[in-house]
Write a protein that holds these residues in place. Sequence first.
Motif, PDB file in Angstrom:
ATOM      1  N   MET A   1      -1.724  -4.389  -4.316  1.00  0.00           N
ATOM      2  CA  MET A   1      -1.955  -5.408  -5.036  1.00  0.00           C
ATOM      3  C   MET A   1      -0.649  -6.203  -4.894  1.00  0.00           C
ATOM      4  O   MET A   1       0.151  -5.986  -5.223  1.00  0.00           O
ATOM      5  N   ASN A   2      -0.969  -7.469  -4.556  1.00  0.00           N
ATOM      6  CA  ASN A   2       0.289  -8.341  -4.364  1.00  0.00           C
ATOM      7  C   ASN A   2       0.543  -9.362  -5.717  1.00  0.00           C
ATOM      8  O   ASN A   2       1.454  -9.658  -5.551  1.00  0.00           O
ATOM      9  N   TYR A   3      -0.616  -9.558  -6.511  1.00  0.00           N
ATOM     10  CA  TYR A   3      -0.438 -10.294  -7.726  1.00  0.00           C
ATOM     11  C   TYR A   3      -0.242  -9.563  -8.957  1.00  0.00           C
ATOM     12  O   TYR A   3      -0.782  -8.455  -9.165  1.00  0.00           O
ATOM     13  N   GLN A   4       0.517 -10.061  -9.684  1.00  0.00           N
ATOM     14  CA  GLN A   4       0.907  -9.442 -11.209  1.00  0.00           C
ATOM     15  C   GLN A   4       0.091 -10.160 -12.371  1.00  0.00           C
ATOM     16  O   GLN A   4      -0.253 -11.329 -12.346  1.00  0.00           O
ATOM     17  N   ILE A   5       0.031  -9.475 -13.454  1.00  0.00           N
ATOM     18  CA  ILE A   5      -0.743  -9.976 -14.620  1.00  0.00           C
ATOM     19  C   ILE A   5       0.250 -11.354 -15.033  1.00  0.00           C
ATOM     20  O   ILE A   5       1.485 -11.175 -14.946  1.00  0.00           O
ATOM     21  N   ASN A   6      -0.460 -12.283 -15.401  1.00  0.00           N
ATOM     22  CA  ASN A   6       0.061 -13.530 -15.966  1.00  0.00           C
ATOM     23  C   ASN A   6       0.641 -14.398 -14.791  1.00  0.00           C
ATOM     24  O   ASN A   6       1.309 -15.473 -15.090  1.00  0.00           O
ATOM     25  N   GLN A   7       0.404 -13.816 -13.659  1.00  0.00           N
ATOM     26  CA  GLN A   7       0.870 -14.889 -12.410  1.00  0.00           C
ATOM     27  C   GLN A   7       0.085 -16.094 -12.393  1.00  0.00           C
ATOM     28  O   GLN A   7      -1.308 -16.016 -12.417  1.00  0.00           O
ATOM     29  N   ARG A   8       0.776 -16.957 -12.131  1.00  0.00           N
ATOM     30  CA  ARG A   8      -0.115 -18.524 -11.940  1.00  0.00           C
ATOM     31  C   ARG A   8      -0.122 -18.736 -10.429  1.00  0.00           C
ATOM     32  O   ARG A   8       0.759 -18.793  -9.634  1.00  0.00           O
ATOM     33  N   VAL A   9      -1.417 -18.780 -10.025  1.00  0.00           N
ATOM     34  CA  VAL A   9      -1.907 -19.110  -8.573  1.00  0.00           C
ATOM     35  C   VAL A   9      -2.922 -20.128  -8.651  1.00  0.00           C
ATOM     36  O   VAL A   9      -3.393 -20.546  -9.630  1.00  0.00           O
ATOM     37  N   HIS A  10      -3.566 -20.277  -7.168  1.00  0.00           N
ATOM     38  CA  HIS A  10      -4.395 -21.111  -7.081  1.00  0.00           C
ATOM     39  C   HIS A  10      -5.560 -20.372  -6.603  1.00  0.00           C
ATOM     40  O   HIS A  10      -5.424 -19.458  -5.864  1.00  0.00           O
ATOM     41  N   TRP A  11      -6.683 -20.824  -6.739  1.00  0.00           N
ATOM     42  CA  TRP A  11      -7.992 -20.315  -6.324  1.00  0.00           C
ATOM     43  C   TRP A  11      -9.001 -21.318  -6.204  1.00  0.00           C
ATOM     44  O   TRP A  11      -9.319 -22.036  -7.044  1.00  0.00           O
ATOM     45  N   ALA A  12      -9.760 -21.707  -5.214  1.00  0.00           N
ATOM     46  CA  ALA A  12     -10.750 -22.646  -4.998  1.00  0.00           C
ATOM     47  C   ALA A  12     -10.162 -24.011  -5.412  1.00  0.00           C
ATOM     48  O   ALA A  12     -10.716 -24.647  -5.976  1.00  0.00           O
ATOM     49  N   ASN A  13      -8.926 -24.252  -4.958  1.00  0.00           N
ATOM     50  CA  ASN A  13      -8.595 -25.703  -5.458  1.00  0.00           C
ATOM     51  C   ASN A  13      -8.244 -25.705  -6.981  1.00  0.00           C
ATOM     52  O   ASN A  13      -7.987 -26.973  -7.448  1.00  0.00           O
ATOM     53  N   LYS A  14      -8.246 -24.570  -7.715  1.00  0.00           N
ATOM     54  CA  LYS A  14      -8.076 -24.925  -9.019  1.00  0.00           C
ATOM     55  C   LYS A  14      -6.886 -23.804  -9.379  1.00  0.00           C
ATOM     56  O   LYS A  14      -6.478 -22.913  -8.701  1.00  0.00           O
ATOM     57  N   LYS A  15      -6.235 -24.311 -10.621  1.00  0.00           N
ATOM     58  CA  LYS A  15      -4.991 -23.665 -11.068  1.00  0.00           C
ATOM     59  C   LYS A  15      -5.540 -22.266 -11.842  1.00  0.00           C
ATOM     60  O   LYS A  15      -6.620 -22.648 -12.718  1.00  0.00           O
ATOM     61  N   VAL A  16      -5.282 -21.143 -11.615  1.00  0.00           N
ATOM     62  CA  VAL A  16      -5.730 -19.879 -12.147  1.00  0.00           C
ATOM     63  C   VAL A  16      -4.482 -19.152 -12.783  1.00  0.00           C
ATOM     64  O   VAL A  16      -3.604 -19.207 -12.364  1.00  0.00           O
ATOM     65  N   LEU A  17      -4.931 -18.255 -13.518  1.00  0.00           N
ATOM     66  CA  LEU A  17      -3.832 -17.316 -14.155  1.00  0.00           C
ATOM     67  C   LEU A  17      -4.817 -15.720 -14.246  1.00  0.00           C
ATOM     68  O   LEU A  17      -6.032 -15.492 -14.642  1.00  0.00           O
TER      69      LEU A  17
END
Length: 75
Positions: free
Chosen positions: A1-17
């Motif tokens: 898994m490349n992402y961690q809990i509470n990491q802020r990234v983008h998904w479908a042009n939306k900001k997600v956590l």
Amino acid sequence: MNYQINQRVHWANKKVLIIGTKDEPYKPTIDPYNRAEIKPEKDYLIFILDKIENEICHYSGQTDVYENEIENIEW
């Protein structure tokens, strides 16, 4: 898994956590279905955020997504 809990990234042009993974399920404090933890069926469980104003996030839902759906752009 490349992402961690509470990491802020983008998904479908939306900001997600990122709030949960298969290894680290999300543990809500309040859940209408009385679940102690929520595991994503896909790779990650995310909170979708509509607006962020003055460090206040407006939540619009949660979903689970595959790792390749996440845009590796932090906000």
